[in-house]
Each structure stands twice: as structure tokens, then as C-alpha cells.
Design a protein around this motif. Structure first.
Motif, PDB file in Angstrom:
ATOM      1  N   UNK A 107       0.831  -1.219   0.404  1.00  0.00           N
ATOM      2  CA  UNK A 107      -0.368   0.356  -0.026  1.00  0.00           C
ATOM      3  C   UNK A 107       0.902   1.167  -0.355  1.00  0.00           C
ATOM      4  N   UNK A 108       2.130   0.690   0.675  1.00  0.00           N
ATOM      5  CA  UNK A 108       2.978   2.136   0.151  1.00  0.00           C
ATOM      6  C   UNK A 108       3.097   3.361  -1.177  1.00  0.00           C
ATOM      7  N   UNK A 128       4.606  -4.611  -3.610  1.00  0.00           N
ATOM      8  CA  UNK A 128       2.934  -4.270  -3.221  1.00  0.00           C
ATOM      9  C   UNK A 128       2.689  -3.207  -2.797  1.00  0.00           C
ATOM     10  N   UNK A 129       3.799  -1.974  -3.906  1.00  0.00           N
ATOM     11  CA  UNK A 129       3.814  -0.825  -3.945  1.00  0.00           C
ATOM     12  C   UNK A 129       2.878   0.126  -4.386  1.00  0.00           C
ATOM     13  N   UNK A 130       2.114   0.901  -4.334  1.00  0.00           N
ATOM     14  CA  UNK A 130       1.248   1.722  -5.444  1.00  0.00           C
ATOM     15  C   UNK A 130       2.246   2.985  -5.973  1.00  0.00           C
ATOM     16  N   UNK A 131       2.344   2.697  -7.762  1.00  0.00           N
ATOM     17  CA  UNK A 131       2.669   4.094  -8.525  1.00  0.00           C
ATOM     18  C   UNK A 131       2.367   5.001  -8.536  1.00  0.00           C
ATOM     19  N   UNK A 132       3.122   6.497  -8.947  1.00  0.00           N
ATOM     20  CA  UNK A 132       2.252   7.844  -8.935  1.00  0.00           C
ATOM     21  C   UNK A 132       3.325   7.904  -9.490  1.00  0.00           C
ATOM     22  N   UNK A 133       2.857   8.305 -10.547  1.00  0.00           N
ATOM     23  CA  UNK A 133       3.658   8.917 -11.512  1.00  0.00           C
ATOM     24  C   UNK A 133       4.304   9.899 -11.860  1.00  0.00           C
ATOM     25  N   UNK A 154      -0.735  10.701   0.014  1.00  0.00           N
ATOM     26  CA  UNK A 154      -0.581  10.853   1.173  1.00  0.00           C
ATOM     27  C   UNK A 154       0.094   9.586   2.134  1.00  0.00           C
ATOM     28  N   UNK A 155       0.071   8.341   0.993  1.00  0.00           N
ATOM     29  CA  UNK A 155       0.756   7.305   1.915  1.00  0.00           C
ATOM     30  C   UNK A 155       2.365   7.234   0.384  1.00  0.00           C
TER      31      UNK A 155
END
Ligand code: GLN
Length: 385
Positions: A107-108, A128-133, A154-155
Motif C-alpha cells: 500500500x505504500x 506491494x507498492x502503488x506507483x505515483x507517476x 498521503x501514503x
């Protein structure tokens, strides 16, 4: 199959190299030099194979190599790393995988900057990470604070920084590095810095590691590669450096990935880092001449070449060259009709790809570059039609 991998094809580098091998095309795709690399280092490896231990080296790397990496960065980049802050890996890609496995909790959020090296996104997702581009501005490849702010959530815990950057061939300026450091400190982020191109910089420039910026010493993983430094890409010897609380986590992840790296190669890289500074400087001067040769040859034939300040790559802007093909179509025709393999830059995007750029590797002998230029010149008239 894990859904992350089920959604993927084979990496573009392997795909293009395989096609070049099968068809005999000149391979300016996957990034590797065609020379013999740093011969004294190769000899040292051959020698170590018969004169030294071939059993498991220490998990974090030979003490001599960890010491040599720390000393190398003290000499070249004024960093104050201790050998205990260095872990030897089987290539920079393993260092990246270990860093993500160690530092990402499910979730990070992780900021990735496009164009991005193709391994980053699947490795972030598999951890398990969530990419922010975020995005560099195409052409100038500048990293703006606005792009970073927009990508952060936020995360967000991590940012991945490739500097100098592949495929852009660009380096972050002092101001960009200062901004990036301030952003990391404000947001309490860890920066995973893929700096494999740190020595391969041109026109008298010098690489500044993000780790040296204010507030970054304790929140940076710095990743390097002997394959790039000594032009021996097949060796897959790299390392990751970080302050003790971070490096302890990296070691736990690394122990169950490759555990350790061939000891003869480690001995040889240690010797190279200690003794081959002159060779490194000369090889970079040679790559700069090769860059100029390919750039000049393509420009003379009417191709619009983007400036390359670092790496073994330059990009051709198809649109500005008067070629109305997207990068995939161009690369397809280039290998089929002209016998030259290249890499479509859209392969470095997860979203909203830039489709008018094609990456070429210039770390090749003069006659190979000249032949590629000739083929691309001859093919251009067919492409502009
Ligand atoms: N780093 C190389 C490139 O950008 C590719 C490495 C690989 O194929 N694993 O071309």
C-alpha cells in the motif's frame, strides 16, 4: 502467474537484441559497449578464478570490495560512506529489487519519474507498492517541483531517481537536486537513487549524488554498477549504499534474492575501483567521441538528434526529423528495412507515452556507427515519404 508478470511482455531490450541476433541487424538497441571493456579488470577476474576462493563470499560482499566502493565515492563524490554501509549485489537491478522489497510495505506509494527504466514499475508493484507517476518535460527533461507535488500522495514513502537518466541522457541540475532534496525532507521520503551512469557524463560535467544534498545522507539508497563503470555489462556486479538503519533492511532482502555475487568478479572490481581511474576517464572520453560521431552523422543525414549529456544513449526526434511514424512503427521498419535495431522511447512510459523519440546506443566502434549512419541515411528518404 502473479498478475504483475502476467500483464507484461518480454523487456524491450531482450526483444530487440534477440531480433538483432536473428537478423544480423546492427544492434544500437540494448545498452552495451561492443569493445572488450576494462582489460586489466578482466585479467584480474581470470586470475582470481584460479588463485582465490570460489566458495560463497560474505553475503554483503567481499570486505575489499565494500572498502573499495566506499573509497571510490570518497574520492570522486566526497561521500563519507563506511564499508558497512555498502552491500554488493548481482547488478544494479538486483539492488533496485532488494531496495523495493526491503523498503516498500503493501500500500505504500512510490513516486516514479517518466520516462522510467522498465524494471522499476513491475518491481514496485511486486513489492506491494502503488506507483505515483511524475514526468520529466520531454526534450528539456527538466524535473519540476510542481510535477513532484502533483505525484505525491498521503501514503508516499519512496521516490525512485535515475540520475543521470536513461533514456533521456540528461542530468539533474544543482537546482533540481536541491529542490528534490527539500521535497524528500519535507515529505519524509526515502530516495532510491539509480546512479549507474554516474561516471558516464560528458562535456566536462560532474555527477553530484542526491545523497550529498542537505538532509539526504540518512534517507538515500545510492545504487551503482561495475558493468557501467568498466564497460562489462554481462558481469552483473553492482552495489547499494545507505545509512545503517536502511542498510540493515536492504541486507535482509538481499539475503534471499541472490545472497552473494561471484567472488572472482568482486576481487576484480575491487582492484579496478582502486587502480583504474585513468581507464575510466579515457573510456568516457571515448564514449563522448562516439556520441559526437553518431550525432553528427545522423544530423548530416537530416535526423533531428536531442542533446545527450550522459549515458550511452542519444534520441532521435522523429517528428522534428520530418518522419510521420510513431516510435514503434519506426523501430519496426528500421530493423526490417534498414537492418538497425533501436529502442522506442515509449517503452519507458507507463502512462501517456511520448511516441516521437527513438533511443540509439552509441557505445560502439567507429565502423559500426558509420555503417548504422549509412543505413539510416539511406532509409530516411523512405521514412519521410
Ligand atoms: N540498461 C540497459 C539499457 O537500458 C538494458 C539492461 C537490460 O537489458 N537488462 O539498454
Amino acid at each position: 502467474m502473479n498478475p504483475v508478470y502476467a500483464a507484461l511482455g518480454t523487456t524491450i531490450f531482450e526483444t530487440m537484441s534477440a531480433r538483432a541476433r536473428a537478423s544480423g541487424a546492427i544492434n544500437l538497441g540494448q545498452g552495451f559497449p561492443d569493445g572488450e571493456g576494462c582489460v586489466p579488470v578482466v585479467r584480474a577476474a581470470a586470475d582470481a578464478l584460479v588463485t582465490r576462493s570460489n566458495q560463497y563470499p560474505p553475503m554483503a560482499g567481499l570486505a575489499e570490495l565494500r572498502q573499495a566502493v566506499a573509497a571510490h565515492y570518497a574520492r570522486h563524490q566526497q561521500l563519507d560512506l563506511s564499508p558497512e554501509e555498502v552491500i554488493v549485489t548481482s547488478g544494479a537491478t538486483e539492488a533496485i529489487a532488494a531496495s523495493f522489497a526491503a523498503l516498500i510495505a503493501p500500500g505504500d506509494e512510490v513516486i516514479l519519474i517518466q520516462p522510467l527504466y522498465d524494471a522499476y514499475l513491475p518491481l514496485v508493484q511486486r513489492a506491494g507498492g502503488v506507483a505515483r507517476l511524475a514526468r520529466l518535460e520531454p526534450g528539456s527533461w527538466r524535473l519540476t517541483r510542481a510535477a513532484l507535488e502533483e505525484a505525491a500522495g498521503p501514503c508516499t514513502r519512496l521516490i525512485v531517481v535515475n540520475n543521470p537518466a536513461n533514456p533521456a541522457g540528461a542530468m539533474l541540475s544543482r537546482e533540481e537536486l536541491a529542490d528534490l532534496a527539500a521535497f524528500c525532507v519535507e515529505r519524509d521520503l526515502i530516495a532510491v537513487c539509480d546512479e549507474v551512469w554516474e561516471h558516464v557524463v560528458y562535456d566536462g560535467a560532474r555527477h553530484t549524488p542526491l545523497m550529498a544534498m542537505p538532509g539526504m545522507r540518512e534517507r538515500t539508497v545510492k545504487i551503482g554498477s561495475a558493468g557501467k563503470i568498466f564497460a562489462l555489462t554481462g558481469w552483473k556486479v553492482g552495489w547499494m549504499c545507505a545509512a545503517p538503519p536502511i542498510v540493515a533492511g536492504l541486507a535482509r532482502a538481499h539475503q534471499f534474492l541472490t545472497f552473494s555475487t561471484a567472488p572472482n568478479l568482486q576481487w576484480a572490481v575491487a582492484a579496478g575501483l582502486e587502480m583504474q581511474d585513468d581507464w575510466i576517464a579515457e573510456s568516457v572520453a571515448g564514449f563522448q567521441r562516439a556520441r559526437n560521431r553518431l550525432e553528427g552523422g545522423l544530423a548530416a543525414g537530416g535526423y533531428h538528434v536531442l542533446p545527450s549529456a550522459a549515458t550511452w544513449f542519444l534520441s532521435v526526434d522523429l517528428k522534428a526529423s520530418g518522419i510521420a511514424l510513431d516510435d514503434m512503427a519506426f523501430c519496426e521498419r528500421l530493423i526490417e528495412e534498414a537492418g538497425v535495431a533501436a529502442i522506442p522511447v515509449s517503452a519507458f512510459y507507463a502512462q501517456a507515452p511520448v511516441t516521437n523519440l527513438v533511443r540509439l546506443c552509441f557505445a560502439k566502434a567507429d565502423d559500426v556507427l558509420d555503417a548504422a549512419i549509412e543505413r539510416m541515411d539511406a532509409a530516411r528518404s523512405a521514412f519521410v515519404r
